[in-house]
Design an enzyme around this catalytic site. Structure first.
Site, short mmCIF file in Angstrom:
data_model
loop_
_atom_site.label_atom_id
_atom_site.label_comp_id
_atom_site.label_asym_id
_atom_site.label_seq_id
_atom_site.Cartn_x
_atom_site.Cartn_y
_atom_site.Cartn_z
N ARG A 1 -7.53 12.35 5.52
CA ARG A 1 -8.12 13.31 6.47
C ARG A 1 -7.09 13.79 7.48
NH1 ARG A 1 -12.61 8.99 8.13
NH2 ARG A 1 -12.22 8.43 5.96
N LYS B 1 -3.92 -2.21 2.55
CA LYS B 1 -4.99 -2.46 1.58
C LYS B 1 -4.82 -3.85 0.95
CE LYS B 1 -5.79 2.26 -0.10
NZ LYS B 1 -7.20 2.33 0.27
N1 BES Z 1 -7.31 6.83 -0.93
C1 BES Z 1 -8.32 6.10 -0.28
C2 BES Z 1 -9.69 6.31 -0.88
C3 BES Z 1 -9.96 5.70 -2.21
C4 BES Z 1 -10.24 4.36 -2.33
C5 BES Z 1 -9.99 6.48 -3.34
C6 BES Z 1 -10.53 3.81 -3.57
C7 BES Z 1 -10.29 5.94 -4.56
C8 BES Z 1 -10.55 4.61 -4.68
C9 BES Z 1 -8.42 6.50 1.21
O1 BES Z 1 -7.24 6.91 1.80
C10 BES Z 1 -8.91 5.31 1.95
O2 BES Z 1 -8.26 4.32 1.93
N2 BES Z 1 -10.07 5.44 2.55
C11 BES Z 1 -10.68 4.38 3.25
C12 BES Z 1 -11.28 4.98 4.49
C13 BES Z 1 -11.71 3.96 5.49
C14 BES Z 1 -10.53 3.24 6.08
C15 BES Z 1 -12.48 4.68 6.58
C16 BES Z 1 -11.75 3.76 2.37
O3 BES Z 1 -12.37 4.48 1.60
O4 BES Z 1 -11.90 2.56 2.42
ZN ZN Z 2 -6.11 5.29 2.58
#
Ligand code: BES
Ligand code: ZN
Ligand code: ZN
Length: 509
Positions: free
Chosen positions: A354, A280
Site C-alpha cells: 500500500r 515474516k
Molecule cells: N505480500 C503480502 C500479502 C500476501 C500474503 C500475499 C500472503 C499473498 C500471500 C503483503 O505485503 C503483506 O504482508 N500483507 C500483510 C498486511 C498486514 C501486515 C496488515 C498481511 O496480509 O499479513
Molecule cells: Zn508485506
C-alpha cells in the site's frame, strides 16, 4: 540474468494454425459432447474407417463418456492416433467449457502423440473454436529457464484447427488476436516465476526498456532511486531503501500522442517481500517472489495490447521495490510523507504494498486518466476471504466495479465485489500522529482496510482539490496470481491472471 524470454519465444512449444483443408494431419483431436454415440458426420471427412470404427466403439460402449475435462487417447496403428476430449452436455456447454477442453488437451499431449495434430469440431461457433484454441495456447507454458539442458532441442508441435471455408477468415482473425493476448499472459507468468535473485527492480526496468524497443508506439520511462527521492516518492523509497537492490518506478506509455483521457494501470511490484523489520515467519516465504504480480499484470497487459496492435492510449505505472530488513530499513513507528503530501504512520513494515501504491496512484493523475485500476498481491486477508478462486475487487464507482466483474466473467477470470466502507476509511485515517496509518486497528477485514487505505491516495481529476475523485478500482490478486489448483490454464507457478480481463475491458468496450 536468465529469467526473460523475449516475446515470441515464450515457454510454449505449439504453433497453431487455422485451416479449411479436409485432411487430418497427424493426431486427430476430437472434442465431443456427452451422449455422442458415434463420430459426428461433420468430423468424418478424411477419416479412415478403422479409426472411425474404433472411436464409435468406445463411444457406444460408454468407455468414453465425454464428461468435462476428460480425455482418452486411441492408438490406431497406421491410421494414426486420436485424442478424444469431453465437452460435457451440449445444452449447457459454454465458451468456458471449450477453453477448458483446449487446456485439458494441451495438458494431455505427450511426445507419443507426435508433432502434428488436427482439431475437428462438430459444428461449434467461431468464438467457441477460438476459445478452444485459446485454452490450448494458455496451457502451453512451462517455466524451465533454470532447468533447460541447452543441448536438448524442444520439439515444436503444430496444431491445425479445422473449420469451414466460410469460417476461415474470421477464425484466423480471432486466433491471431488470442495469440497476442497469450503472449501477454505468458510474459506475466515469466516475470512472476523468475527467482528473486534474478528479478529485482532494476532488472524489471531494464526488461521494460528493452521490450519497448520493439514497438514504435510504446515509451518506457524509468524513475530511478535518486529521482524518486527528489520527486518525493516517500512510500516507494521507504519500502525499498533497506535493500541493496534499490527501488524504482517504471512507466509504460502506449500511443501517447492520442488525444483525450485513457486507462491508467498501476501495479505493486515487490520483487521480494520479507516483511522488512516486521519480518515474516519462515514458512513459505519463498512465495513472496510473486509479490510483484501486480507489476507483472501491468507489463503483461501492455504486451497483449502491443502484440494485438491496439491503437488507443494506455498508461502503466509499476512501483518496484524489494522489502528487506536492514540497518537502514524503515521501522514500525516511522512517519513518512509521499507524493500526495499526506503523512503515513508505518505501524507494520510488512504492509508495504500500500505504501508503494500510494505513490503510484498519486502519480497516475498526471496522465489524464479516464480511470485507474491497481493490481496487487496486497493482503493475506484477501486469500482468507476468497481463497484462490477469485480476485478481490473494490471500486469507488459501482458501475465501474460491475464492468470489471463482467469483463472477468467474459474471459473466465473471477473478480469478486468487495466493500469499500466509510468505517474502514475512518480506521485507516485514525492515526494519533499522522494523516493515515498503514495498519488497521484490529486484524479483522484486513483486505478491506487495505483497500480503504489506497483510496486515500486516489487523486481527484486534474488534482483539483474541489473536484471529483478519479474513477478507480483495486484488484487484490494475492490468492489468484499463483497457487490456484483449480485454474486449468496453468500447470503451476504464476498464473498471469487478469491480463485477459483487462485486455478485454480496454480493447472490447
Ligand atoms: N505480500 C503480502 C500479502 C500476501 C500474503 C500475499 C500472503 C499473498 C500471500 C503483503 O505485503 C503483506 O504482508 N500483507 C500483510 C498486511 C498486514 C501486515 C496488515 C498481511 O496480509 O499479513
Ligand atoms: Zn508485506
Ligand atoms: Zn507484499
Amino acid at each position: 540474468m536468465k529469467c526473460f524470454r523475449p516475446h515470441g519465444v515464450n515457454g510454449d512449444t505449439m504453433e497453431l494454425t487455422v485451416s479449411a483443408s479436409e485432411n487430418i494431419n497427424g493426431t486427430l483431436i476430437l472434442p465431443l459432447f456427452e451422449g455422442s454415440e458415434n463420430v459426428p458426420e461433420k468430423c468424418q471427412n478424411g477419416m479412415s474407417s478403422s479409426m472411425k470404427n474404433q472411436i464409435n466403439r468406445v463411444l457406444s460402449s460408454g468407455d468414453f463418456k465425454a464428461k468435462k475435462k476428460s480425455t482418452m487417447t486411441l492408438y490406431g496403428g497406421e491410421d494414426g492416433k486420436a485424442i478424444l476430449v469431453g465437452l460435457g452436455k451440449s445444452d449447457d456447454c459454454t465458451i468456458h467449457d471449450y477453453r477448458n477442453a483446449g487446456a485439458t488437451v494441451t495438458a494431455a499431449i505427450k511426445k507419443s502423440h507426435g508433432n502434428e495434430m488436427t482439431v475437428r469440431f462438430d459444428g461449434a461457433g467461431i468464438s467457441h473454436m477460438a476459445a478452444f484454441a485459446e485454452g490450448m495456447m494458455l496451457r502451453d507454458y512451462s517455466y524451465d529457464e533454470y532447468k533447460k539442458n541447452e543441448d536438448e532441442e524442444e520439439t515444436e508441435v503444430s496444431i491445425r484447427i479445422n473449420c469451414s471455408e466460410k469460417e476461415e477468415e474470421e477464425l484466423v482473425g480471432q486466433v491471431n488476436i488470442l495469440k497476442g493476448i497469450c503472449k501477454g499472459v505468458h510474459l506475466s507468468r515469466d516475470l512472476g516465476n523468475c527467482p528473486p535473485n534474478d528479478m529485482y527492480p532494476e532488472v524489471f526496468a531494464d526488461m521494460a526498456r528493452d521490450w519497448a524497443k520493439d514497438f514504435d508506439n510504446v515509451d518506457v520511462t524509468i524513475i530511478n532511486y535518486d529521482e524518486a527521492i527528489k520527486a518525493g516518492m516517500g512510500g516507494l523509497v521507504a519500502v525499498g531503501k533497506g535493500s541493496s537492490r534499490k527501488p524504482c518506478m517504471v512507466i509504460f506509455e502506449m500511443n501517447k500522442d492520442v488525444k483525450g483521457k485513457c486507462p491508467v494501470l498501476v501495479g505493486k511490484g515487490i520483487t521480494f517481500d520479507t516483511g522488512g523489520i516486521s519480518l515474516k515467519p519462515g514458512a513459505n516465504m519463498d512465495e513472496m517472489k510473486y509479490d510483484m504480480g501486480g507489476s507483472a499484470t501491468v507489463f503483461g497487459t501492455m504486451e497483449a495490447l502491443a502484440q494485438t496492435g491496439y491503437d488507443g492510449k494506455v498508461v502503466g505505472i509499476t512501483c518496484m521495490a524489494e522489502n528487506m530488513p536492514a540497518a537502514n530499513a524503515t521501522r514500525p513507528g516511522d512517519v513518512i510523507k509521499g507524493l500526495s503530501g499526506k503523512t503515513i504512520e508505518i505501524l507494520n513494515t510488512d504492509a508495504e504494498g500500500r505504501l508503494v501504491l500510494s505513490d503510484g496512484l498519486w502519480k497516475a493523475a498526471e496522465y489524464n486518466p479516464e480511470y485507474i485500476i491497481d493490481f496487487a498481491t496486497l493482503t493475506g486477508a484477501c486469500v482468507v476471504a476468497l481463497g484462490h478462486e477469485a480476485t478481490g475487487l473494490w471500486s469507488n464507482n459501482d458501475e465501474f466495479r460491475t464492468r470489471i466483474h463482467e469483463a472477468g466473467n467474459a474471459v473466465g477470470e473471477l473478480a469478486w465485489p468487495m466493500p469499500l466502507l466509510p468505517a474502514f476509511e475512518k480506521e485507516m485515517t485514525d492515526s494519533k500522529i499522522a494523516d493515515t496509518r498503514n495498519l488497521g486497528a484490529g486484524r479483522w477485514g484486513g483486505a478491506n482496510t487495505a483497500a480503504a487505505f489506497l483510496k486515500q491516495f486516489v487523486p481527484n481529476y486534474d488534482y483539483d482539490k474541489d473536484g471529483e475523485q478519479i474513477m478507480w478500482a483495486h484488484m487484490d490478486i494475492a490468492g489468484t496470481f499463483w497457487g490456484a489448483k483449480s485454474n486449468l490454464m496453468v500447470k503451476n507457478g504464476a498464473t498471469g491472471v487478469h491480463v485477459r480481463t483487462i485486455y478485454h475491458l480496454i480493447a472490447n468496450s
